[in-house]
Scaffold this motif. Structure first.
Motif, PDB file in Angstrom:
ATOM      1  N   ASN A  68      55.364  96.887  30.698  1.00  0.00           N
ATOM      2  CA  ASN A  68      55.244  96.271  29.372  1.00  0.00           C
ATOM      3  C   ASN A  68      54.331  95.052  29.448  1.00  0.00           C
ATOM      4  OD1 ASN A  68      57.527  97.967  28.660  1.00  0.00           O
ATOM      5  ND2 ASN A  68      58.799  96.403  29.666  1.00  0.00           N
ATOM      6  N   VAL A  69      53.713  94.728  28.326  1.00  0.00           N
ATOM      7  CA  VAL A  69      52.944  93.475  28.226  1.00  0.00           C
ATOM      8  C   VAL A  69      53.394  92.707  26.990  1.00  0.00           C
ATOM      9  CG1 VAL A  69      50.678  92.470  27.763  1.00  0.00           C
ATOM     10  CG2 VAL A  69      50.914  94.255  29.496  1.00  0.00           C
ATOM     11  N   LEU A  70      53.759  91.447  27.200  1.00  0.00           N
ATOM     12  CA  LEU A  70      54.092  90.539  26.099  1.00  0.00           C
ATOM     13  C   LEU A  70      53.033  89.444  26.103  1.00  0.00           C
ATOM     14  CD1 LEU A  70      55.781  89.365  23.871  1.00  0.00           C
ATOM     15  CD2 LEU A  70      57.501  88.685  25.557  1.00  0.00           C
ATOM     16  N   LEU A  92      54.698  92.036  32.136  1.00  0.00           N
ATOM     17  CA  LEU A  92      53.702  90.979  32.310  1.00  0.00           C
ATOM     18  C   LEU A  92      53.704  90.120  31.053  1.00  0.00           C
ATOM     19  CD1 LEU A  92      51.181  89.606  33.577  1.00  0.00           C
ATOM     20  CD2 LEU A  92      49.807  91.403  32.488  1.00  0.00           C
ATOM     21  N   ILE A  93      53.983  88.825  31.234  1.00  0.00           N
ATOM     22  CA  ILE A  93      53.956  87.881  30.108  1.00  0.00           C
ATOM     23  C   ILE A  93      52.744  86.983  30.266  1.00  0.00           C
ATOM     24  CG2 ILE A  93      55.205  86.051  28.890  1.00  0.00           C
ATOM     25  CD1 ILE A  93      57.792  87.203  30.069  1.00  0.00           C
ATOM     26  N   VAL A  94      51.895  86.970  29.272  1.00  0.00           N
ATOM     27  CA  VAL A  94      50.694  86.128  29.293  1.00  0.00           C
ATOM     28  C   VAL A  94      50.743  85.216  28.069  1.00  0.00           C
ATOM     29  CG1 VAL A  94      48.168  86.102  29.259  1.00  0.00           C
ATOM     30  CG2 VAL A  94      49.383  87.973  30.408  1.00  0.00           C
ATOM     31  N   GLY A  97      51.299  91.523  37.920  1.00  0.00           N
ATOM     32  CA  GLY A  97      49.892  91.334  37.551  1.00  0.00           C
ATOM     33  C   GLY A  97      49.545  89.898  37.213  1.00  0.00           C
ATOM     34  N   ALA A  98      50.527  88.985  37.253  1.00  0.00           N
ATOM     35  CA  ALA A  98      50.283  87.591  36.830  1.00  0.00           C
ATOM     36  C   ALA A  98      49.248  86.895  37.713  1.00  0.00           C
ATOM     37  CB  ALA A  98      51.585  86.797  36.815  1.00  0.00           C
ATOM     38  N   ILE A 156      44.608  92.460  31.451  1.00  0.00           N
ATOM     39  CA  ILE A 156      45.756  93.138  30.830  1.00  0.00           C
ATOM     40  C   ILE A 156      45.581  94.658  30.918  1.00  0.00           C
ATOM     41  CG2 ILE A 156      46.971  93.557  28.651  1.00  0.00           C
ATOM     42  CD1 ILE A 156      46.438  90.662  27.877  1.00  0.00           C
ATOM     43  N   ALA A 157      44.384  95.132  30.597  1.00  0.00           N
ATOM     44  CA  ALA A 157      44.130  96.584  30.647  1.00  0.00           C
ATOM     45  C   ALA A 157      44.332  97.119  32.065  1.00  0.00           C
ATOM     46  CB  ALA A 157      42.721  96.880  30.154  1.00  0.00           C
ATOM     47  N   ASP A 158      43.943  96.319  33.064  1.00  0.00           N
ATOM     48  CA  ASP A 158      44.119  96.755  34.454  1.00  0.00           C
ATOM     49  C   ASP A 158      45.595  96.772  34.847  1.00  0.00           C
ATOM     50  OD1 ASP A 158      41.443  97.158  34.687  1.00  0.00           O
ATOM     51  OD2 ASP A 158      41.047  95.470  36.035  1.00  0.00           O
ATOM     52  N   ALA A 159      46.368  95.786  34.390  1.00  0.00           N
ATOM     53  CA  ALA A 159      47.803  95.779  34.687  1.00  0.00           C
ATOM     54  C   ALA A 159      48.462  97.036  34.113  1.00  0.00           C
ATOM     55  CB  ALA A 159      48.458  94.521  34.125  1.00  0.00           C
ATOM     56  N   LEU A 160      47.940  97.502  32.976  1.00  0.00           N
ATOM     57  CA  LEU A 160      48.478  98.707  32.326  1.00  0.00           C
ATOM     58  C   LEU A 160      47.727  99.971  32.751  1.00  0.00           C
ATOM     59  CD1 LEU A 160      48.850  97.213  28.727  1.00  0.00           C
ATOM     60  CD2 LEU A 160      50.742  97.892  30.228  1.00  0.00           C
ATOM     61  N   ALA A 161      46.709  99.818  33.590  1.00  0.00           N
ATOM     62  CA  ALA A 161      45.885 100.949  34.061  1.00  0.00           C
ATOM     63  C   ALA A 161      45.366 101.783  32.901  1.00  0.00           C
ATOM     64  CB  ALA A 161      46.669 101.805  35.059  1.00  0.00           C
ATOM     65  N   LEU A 162      44.722 101.138  31.934  1.00  0.00           N
ATOM     66  CA  LEU A 162      44.230 101.858  30.751  1.00  0.00           C
ATOM     67  C   LEU A 162      42.831 102.440  30.947  1.00  0.00           C
ATOM     68  CD1 LEU A 162      45.472  99.477  27.883  1.00  0.00           C
ATOM     69  CD2 LEU A 162      46.584 101.525  28.816  1.00  0.00           C
ATOM     70  N   GLY A 163      42.136 102.037  32.008  1.00  0.00           N
ATOM     71  CA  GLY A 163      40.811 102.589  32.258  1.00  0.00           C
ATOM     72  C   GLY A 163      40.901 104.023  32.770  1.00  0.00           C
TER      73      GLY A 163
END
Lengths: 668, 668
Positions: A173-175, A493-495, A640-641, A657-664
């Motif tokens: 998850n990403v917040l 991951l909280i950013v 991923g922080a 963020i995209a890399d932490a979620l592996a969206l590529g």
């Protein structure tokens, strides 16, 4: 840093530069910010892509009809465009992407070359020939050169990079929190008023102070060094800087707000790659740039109907060029203000009842904090809690009478929206809904915005701005606790970052009793205590008491908030960028500050006379403060922080963020 | 965070607080900042020590004779003082440290309770009884309670902590850079003018942007939230915050500037523990707070003769209480300005030729950049290159004529100091000398200060301040390269930080031609371009050219500095804290800016009229800008750098450096 090695080349090319008269260097106005030459490529030079990210291409050839760059006024219609991967050959765009050549578009636009030209109403005209290629993508990591050839020999080269995606996903998850307009100077001030210090040692800290990773990001625009929130939201969500007012498009020169070249956002990518739920939370009106930027594509952030339309539908009837094989496809949680875009009327899409449009797509719709607490976690939820922006933390918690008489009910019944949630209420509920709607391993993505840090800094209302900042910090703290409780903290991951700053800083204290007792502007300013005269924060001790070092007091709002908001000795703060205004350094108990009133020659500081006058540094047409240049902080905790440490560009936040979620994706 | 758990206790103790009239809460003036009660302990509550760090103890009992805290005026002379380790018994101070009880001291001081009292010339008097214990130390890590009992039952408790030192040393050398007054907003502005960006992507970066570790530190004082440079130097060098103007002492209430309770600095500790060489480099006069703070102990940073005295001698004839079994004992390298303290005259110790004093202690003394380049690396070296502060980078490099006619020769011959080194010259040479003078494994410690970032920000001279900042960045870059070349990079911890900020920020650009052409203040302000009107940095392109995206130009000063300093479109910047002044946003080619002139009612913005007027926000008695609150950045590279990540207090920097050098000792 390879370009630094090009010193010899650079000096050589300097010799061949033709000096033009100064006006062509116009900064205040420009022909087109990303296109100093007469041939324009969008995406322009220096743009990076996530592997597999969708984008449009727009080519323009300009022929100015007058002014310092005047031509015969006929733009070259026979321009060519090819793309070269690495050291390969340059392949014509149609063959490279396997697309058909679109029809040629033509238009004319005008602009002023500088402020003198504006005063003289001396417009420069430009004729344009253009083509656009829609929704293409690059999967293969590496460098590309996109080359536009025009005017029989001229060429514009855009160097593009597709970044290599990571091998595996680190965050489920990403917040993503955005403190709009928040700088480190504001965090320091919020710490001063919300946390007690004994002999220089803070006895408690901001949650932000305690995050795992600290970074700084550069917020400048693609074509100006000061950004607005649309442009900076675009950078954070897509990895592309753009122009002021633009949401997820590069600004072309045509008038149409919807034909500009688009690129895919983190929310769209998350939806397309994982199918997981998306949450959008803001204390602003929900069509505002920062929430709106997750799903919308438009040259103008003011296209509010289109913005809310794009929250709900993946493609749009607004314009054929918006036909876009990606989209938020109905964000699962949408919480904020801005009922104007939902109540049938001039602000809603086609004048319709847009709450009904959401209901017909399966949403539950809620209007107040009481409903928020009890609503079904399993359903898509639209929560609109007032017209315009939501109430400020200070008014909700310290001056609740200010919520009355505003006729800002989100239902349009002309009542007052007195039962509004705060950022914490909305964010914690959104977590529960996203969590309930996640199918195994999809995870969820949420953006939660403390919008009125910015809005109150614009109004020079420091107290309210810092109240919003303390609420953001409290929300981050509560979110960490809540995620821990539901077992998702280690997956999330909280950013926390900002989109830009304001040049705010505290420079001392003000003895408000002394200030009030003085009768001239200059004497009033003697109430400011600087250096040793600044003393200690009175916001953390009880009114009328002596400072007792060993007593930690909590005000009615609990720990991490001031014990009192109107001490005799307040903090004294200000900005370099101000309109004419009047100052007393006393918080505005009666509601958000209105720093100026309109006069014959622009905006002026209003009465009453118990404040001293501060001449503005901004144009007289400016009614409030403006954004500033400074890098803004980034805080991160969770999987991923570590990648958020250090100093980097705003666009890098998207890639992290995209890399932490592996969206590529390196293949289709 | 244990105190946060004390919410219940805190609310309970609130009930027993006796509300006093408001004046006792005075912030602008206070009886004694670190002593809200009538019994005072120094070191006060919340102070941390390095294991084995030397310090003095001062106890005071106050008896105000009038005012809001009036007593019978007779201070209790029979106070007692004991120290308790952990949960042990409280042992009388003489037994705890094995020292003799000193004789009682008595004095009287006066202060104003607030600004109204000042205007009415209504002084409050305080009689004091006091004792001081000199040069004690605590070796055993853990918590201590120091308890002063007085007035038959009252007590003041100071909680002290001795931090546990690390098991081993990680850094052989420490190179500690201080950008005086430097904030992230200034670094962002320096990047804008010194580094070219193409479509929002910087083609080169500041060296600071590329350091291994990024942190932020809180700069507030022990007894005020705005610090000066003495107080903040003290925090960085000793791990103790103190009061404005104090160098490495806690401020007691006596008049004597040399009897205040001292504590040991990082330079003294380094010398005492390793015997290794110490370097002190500054672009300020060398007796200024930041360089002076490494070796001096005084309540007043203005005791310049004492400060230079303490560079040279380990103990001092200035005052018996300065007899101190530690000291810099003749710092090996001292480079800066401030010849006033060396040329025989009113500024030098006892009016003597203080260059001679250094020579008689074995120093080689140099006066210009030519000598600097050829001087023997094996000898202790004093380099004083001008009277007052050294010339600014911008004047040395861009406007060298400004160095003429100043009669600031360091030899006192009334010539001009035209052959001055810059920060880079001094720092690189200092590295060579320290390296040559290091015996195996001792390592070395150097502080190098870019002092005039602060001095020029005080003067609202943004261009010069940013020139100094770019020079600092260039010096860090060159130092890394030089350390690598001599094989010491991997042994050297490099830390770069500031001591406080100024509320400076860039908020747009200014069309200086348009500004000059307008005839009213309000119209002149229309020259400021905000948001999209801010445009791109003209400082990185050649004068009169069109912006060529692909050409990287270097000015005469090479890469990482502006190509031009006076473009038509400048950056527009400002501060919240300003005196009355006049603004054109044009850099001051004729030398450092003088923002105000003295008038009958304080300071005013000077003519000429081609600038628009900005009303001040500061007291009319203030002639320039002042420091601000914001946290300042910390950058580190090398062994131990990782510990500098995150957000922490200024005092933690001392402990991080001391730990990297393993200067703590748990046994004598």
């Amino acid at each position: 840093m390879a370009l630094l090695q090009g010193g010899k080349l650079a000096l050589a090319s300097l010799l061949f530069l033709t000096p033009l008269i100064d006006i062509a260097m116009g900064q205040t106005f420009r022909r087109l910010g990303t296109c100093p030459t007469l041939g324009c490529v969008f995406p322009p030079d220096q743009i990076d892509f996530l592997a597999g990210q969708l984008f449009d291409i727009r080519l323009e050839v300009h022929a100015p009809t007058n002014g310092t760059e005047a031509t015969n006024g006929v733009p070259d219609e026979n321009f060519t465009f090819c793309i070269q991967k690495g050291n390969g050959v340059c392949v014509d765009v149609t063959r490279f992407f396997g697309v058909r050549d679109p029809s040629l578009e033509k238009w004319t636009f005008t602009y002023y070359e500088d402020l003198f030209a504006r005063d003289a109403e001396q417009l420069t005209g430009v004729n344009v020939a253009s083509k656009a290629y829609r929704a293409v993508t690059l999967h293969e990591p590496g460098s590309y050169r996109a080359i536009l050839k025009y005017n029989g020999g001229a060429q514009t080269v855009a160097n593009w990079v597709v970044r290599r995606p990571p091998a595996r996903r680190t965050a489920k998850n990403v917040l993503f929190f955005i403190g709009d307009g928040m700088t480190q100077a504001m965090i320091t001030a919020a710490r001063l008023i919300g946390h007690k210090s004994i002999n220089g040692k803070y006895q408690s800290l901001m949650q932000l102070d305690q995050m795992d990773a600290l970074g700084l990001q550069m917020t400048h625009s693609i074509d100006s060094f000061i950004t607005d929130s649309a442009n900076s939201a675009t950078a954070l969500y897509t990895g592309k800087k753009s122009s002021v007012d633009a949401l997820n498009v590069f600004a072309d020169s045509s008038e149409d707000h919807f034909d500009d070249p688009k690129f895919e956002t983190i929310a769209e990518l998350f939806r397309r790659r994982t199918g997981g739920p998306i949450g959008i939370v803001s204390t602003a009106y929900i069509a505002d740039a920062t929430p709106g930027g997750l799903c919308a594509h438009t040259r103008s952030r003011d296209e509010y109907e289109a913005v809310v339309h794009e929250f709900l539908y993946n493609t749009s009837a607004i314009s054929p060029t918006l036909d876009w094989p990606t989209g938020c496809r109905g964000a699962d949680v949408i919480f904020g203000g801005g009922a104007e875009q939902f109540i049938p009327g001039s602000g809603s899409p086609n004048g319709t009842d847009f709450y009904k449009a959401f209901e017909s797509e399966g949403y539950q719709v809620i209007y107040n904090n009481t409903q928020l607490k009890t609503v079904d976690n399993n359903k898509k939820t639209l929560g609109i809690f007032s017209t315009s922006n939501l109430a400020k933390w200070l008014d909700r918690n310290v001056y609740p009478d200010n919520l009355k008489g505003l006729k800002n009910s989100p239902t349009g019944d002309q009542g007052d929206a007195v039962d509004q949630p705060g950022l914490k209420d909305m964010t914690l509920k959104a977590i529960d809904i996203l969590q309930a709607r996640t199918r195994r391993d999809q995870g969820w993505f949420m953006m939660s915005e403390a919008a009125s840090i910015d809005k109150m800094m614009h109004a020079l209302d420091y107290d309210r701005a810092l109240g919003e900042l303390l609420e953001l910090d409290d929300t981050v703290r509560a979110s960490i606790a809540h995620l821990k409780k539901i077992g998702e903290l280690e997956n999330t991951l909280i950013v926390v970052t900002a989109d830009h700053g304001h040049g705010f800083d505290v420079f001392g204290s003000a003895d408000t009793q002394y200030l009030a007792a003085q009768t001239t502007d200059r004497r009033k300013r003697d109430a400011v205590g600087i250096y040793e005269g600044s003393g200690l924060s009175e916001y953390t001790v009880s009114p009328g008491s002596t400072p007792d070092n060993h007593t930690i007091l909590f005000g009615a709002q609990g720990p991490h908030f001031p014990v009192q908001w109107t001490p005799r000795y307040t903090f004294a703060a200000g900005f370099g960028a101000v309109p004419d205004h009047r100052e007393s350094y006393i918080g505005n108990a009666g509601g958000p500050r209105n720093p100026t009133t309109r006069g014959e020659d622009g905006y002026f500081g209003p009465r009453p006379e118990d404040r001293f006058e501060i001449h503005g540094t901004l144009p007289g047409s400016t009614s409030q403060g403006v954004h500033s240049l400074q890098d803004v902080p980034v805080y991160a905790t969770g999987p991923g922080a570590a990648s958020f440490r250090g100093v980097y560009n705003s666009v890098d936040i998207f890639f992290k963020i995209a890399d932490a979620l592996a969206l590529g994706r390196t293949k289709d």
